[in-house]
Scaffold this active site. Sequence first.
Site, PDB file in Angstrom:
ATOM      1  N   ASP A 100       0.841  -1.197   0.000  1.00  0.00           N
ATOM      2  CA  ASP A 100       0.000   0.000   0.000  1.00  0.00           C
ATOM      3  C   ASP A 100       0.881   1.254   0.000  1.00  0.00           C
ATOM      4  O   ASP A 100       1.774   1.382   0.836  1.00  0.00           O
ATOM      5  CB  ASP A 100      -0.874   0.044   1.260  1.00  0.00           C
ATOM      6  CG  ASP A 100      -1.586  -1.270   1.536  1.00  0.00           C
ATOM      7  OD1 ASP A 100      -1.058  -2.330   1.154  1.00  0.00           O
ATOM      8  OD2 ASP A 100      -2.649  -1.238   2.155  1.00  0.00           O
ATOM      9  N   HIS A 109      -0.678   4.585  -0.523  1.00  0.00           N
ATOM     10  CA  HIS A 109      -1.533   5.607   0.078  1.00  0.00           C
ATOM     11  C   HIS A 109      -1.115   7.050  -0.209  1.00  0.00           C
ATOM     12  O   HIS A 109      -0.833   7.831   0.714  1.00  0.00           O
ATOM     13  CB  HIS A 109      -1.626   5.390   1.585  1.00  0.00           C
ATOM     14  CG  HIS A 109      -2.633   4.349   1.988  1.00  0.00           C
ATOM     15  ND1 HIS A 109      -3.953   4.407   1.615  1.00  0.00           N
ATOM     16  CD2 HIS A 109      -2.505   3.219   2.729  1.00  0.00           C
ATOM     17  CE1 HIS A 109      -4.604   3.365   2.110  1.00  0.00           C
ATOM     18  NE2 HIS A 109      -3.737   2.620   2.785  1.00  0.00           N
ATOM     19  N   ASP A 155      -4.666   0.030  -2.604  1.00  0.00           N
ATOM     20  CA  ASP A 155      -4.615   1.161  -1.676  1.00  0.00           C
ATOM     21  C   ASP A 155      -3.610   2.222  -2.110  1.00  0.00           C
ATOM     22  O   ASP A 155      -2.693   2.596  -1.372  1.00  0.00           O
ATOM     23  CB  ASP A 155      -4.330   0.698  -0.242  1.00  0.00           C
ATOM     24  CG  ASP A 155      -5.589   0.225   0.476  1.00  0.00           C
ATOM     25  OD1 ASP A 155      -6.624   0.043  -0.204  1.00  0.00           O
ATOM     26  OD2 ASP A 155      -5.536   0.019   1.698  1.00  0.00           O
ATOM     27  N   ASN A 200      -9.217  -1.987  -0.466  1.00  0.00           N
ATOM     28  CA  ASN A 200     -10.434  -1.521   0.194  1.00  0.00           C
ATOM     29  C   ASN A 200     -10.625  -0.011   0.045  1.00  0.00           C
ATOM     30  O   ASN A 200     -11.760   0.484  -0.018  1.00  0.00           O
ATOM     31  CB  ASN A 200     -10.446  -1.921   1.669  1.00  0.00           C
ATOM     32  CG  ASN A 200      -9.264  -1.393   2.450  1.00  0.00           C
ATOM     33  OD1 ASN A 200      -8.109  -1.587   2.067  1.00  0.00           O
ATOM     34  ND2 ASN A 200      -9.525  -0.728   3.568  1.00  0.00           N
ATOM     35  N   HIS A 201      -9.530   0.754  -0.061  1.00  0.00           N
ATOM     36  CA  HIS A 201      -9.677   2.202  -0.189  1.00  0.00           C
ATOM     37  C   HIS A 201     -10.113   2.617  -1.598  1.00  0.00           C
ATOM     38  O   HIS A 201     -10.754   3.662  -1.748  1.00  0.00           O
ATOM     39  CB  HIS A 201      -8.389   2.901   0.243  1.00  0.00           C
ATOM     40  CG  HIS A 201      -8.234   2.947   1.728  1.00  0.00           C
ATOM     41  ND1 HIS A 201      -8.634   4.020   2.490  1.00  0.00           N
ATOM     42  CD2 HIS A 201      -7.776   2.015   2.599  1.00  0.00           C
ATOM     43  CE1 HIS A 201      -8.412   3.756   3.767  1.00  0.00           C
ATOM     44  NE2 HIS A 201      -7.884   2.540   3.863  1.00  0.00           N
ATOM     45  N   HIS A 210      -5.482  -7.887  -2.134  1.00  0.00           N
ATOM     46  CA  HIS A 210      -5.162  -6.820  -1.195  1.00  0.00           C
ATOM     47  C   HIS A 210      -5.130  -7.331   0.243  1.00  0.00           C
ATOM     48  O   HIS A 210      -4.176  -7.079   0.982  1.00  0.00           O
ATOM     49  CB  HIS A 210      -6.163  -5.680  -1.313  1.00  0.00           C
ATOM     50  CG  HIS A 210      -5.881  -4.564  -0.352  1.00  0.00           C
ATOM     51  ND1 HIS A 210      -4.734  -3.795  -0.429  1.00  0.00           N
ATOM     52  CD2 HIS A 210      -6.564  -4.104   0.729  1.00  0.00           C
ATOM     53  CE1 HIS A 210      -4.728  -2.911   0.550  1.00  0.00           C
ATOM     54  NE2 HIS A 210      -5.827  -3.084   1.277  1.00  0.00           N
TER      55      HIS A 210
END
Length: 335
Positions: free
Chosen positions: A102, A104, A139, A174-175, A249
Amino acid sequence: MGPIPRIPGSPAGFNRVGFGFLGAGLGSPMRKAFVRGLSLSTACAASGVAILSLKPSSAHAKTVASAPQVDLKPLERAAVKNSSGPPTKVDADGRRIIAVGDVHGDLMQTLKALKLGGLIDATGSKWTGGKTILVQVGDILDRGDHELAILRLFKRLAKQAEKEGGAVYILNGNHEIMNVEGDFRYVTPGAFTAFAELYSKKHGADPKLQTLAGATYARRELLKPGSDLAKDMAKNPTVLQVGDTLFAHAGVLQEHVDYGLDKINMQVSGWMEGRYPGPPQQVKDENGVVWNRTFGGTAMYGPEGACPRLSEVLKSTTAKRMVIGHTPQESGANS
């Protein structure tokens, strides 16, 4: 097998199966709680399996919302395996595979990880990975300001890699699911501003976009199902098997295999394109492929432990290992 030490100054590690893993958030100044190091858990090695848990950002609370079960029409059902949507299986053909966790919205750490893997040049603009397969496990969105820049970077590198016989795959995390749904709880002020500016370029300047309400509206319009950005993400798999390695993920459970990994990819893609009312429960609920924490924790054995559940999944998919992100690994590489 005890803890695997991390090489000082580098988040890269190579395990016994010849994969490179890059912890993109090492020492990130943007997120104090960003996990340092890579989790390479081989506690299941005695049974011939391995859990490779890539390092995501800090843990966060989640709200499980109900999503409609999507019933494919008969003709769609028959076409699942021949869908022109995102791939579920691709051949490795002996190519090197690099997995990145991830990121981000942290562009600097993303570039750092890619450079450590020998995938980009010093400027960050040119693919140097040759025939390497790069898998980013989802993510990209939330928690950082540079989401759009990272999306553009991976899109550009994918085109360059393809010309050299390599490949770049981005998974939906999930994001990504949350943002297409309009859940913006983890969006930074800088990311809201970036989306407001993009909306202005597409639709013209508007003073209202300088407010939080206006920037929220802009982000929702640019990410909603059927939007250009959502359609771009619809091309990305949610589950991907590269050769004998399974990527997701958060992790694939047997219930996901039974439901159909092709079907999961097709339905998430169809929802993002605006053709389905929502992603399936196999993605959305707390045991979904982008939400569960079965393989990132410390419960390895026993009926509900990670090892027996992983063994079942690997047997069903003919994979030899699984690579995930999502769950923070606070103590580095643990076995």
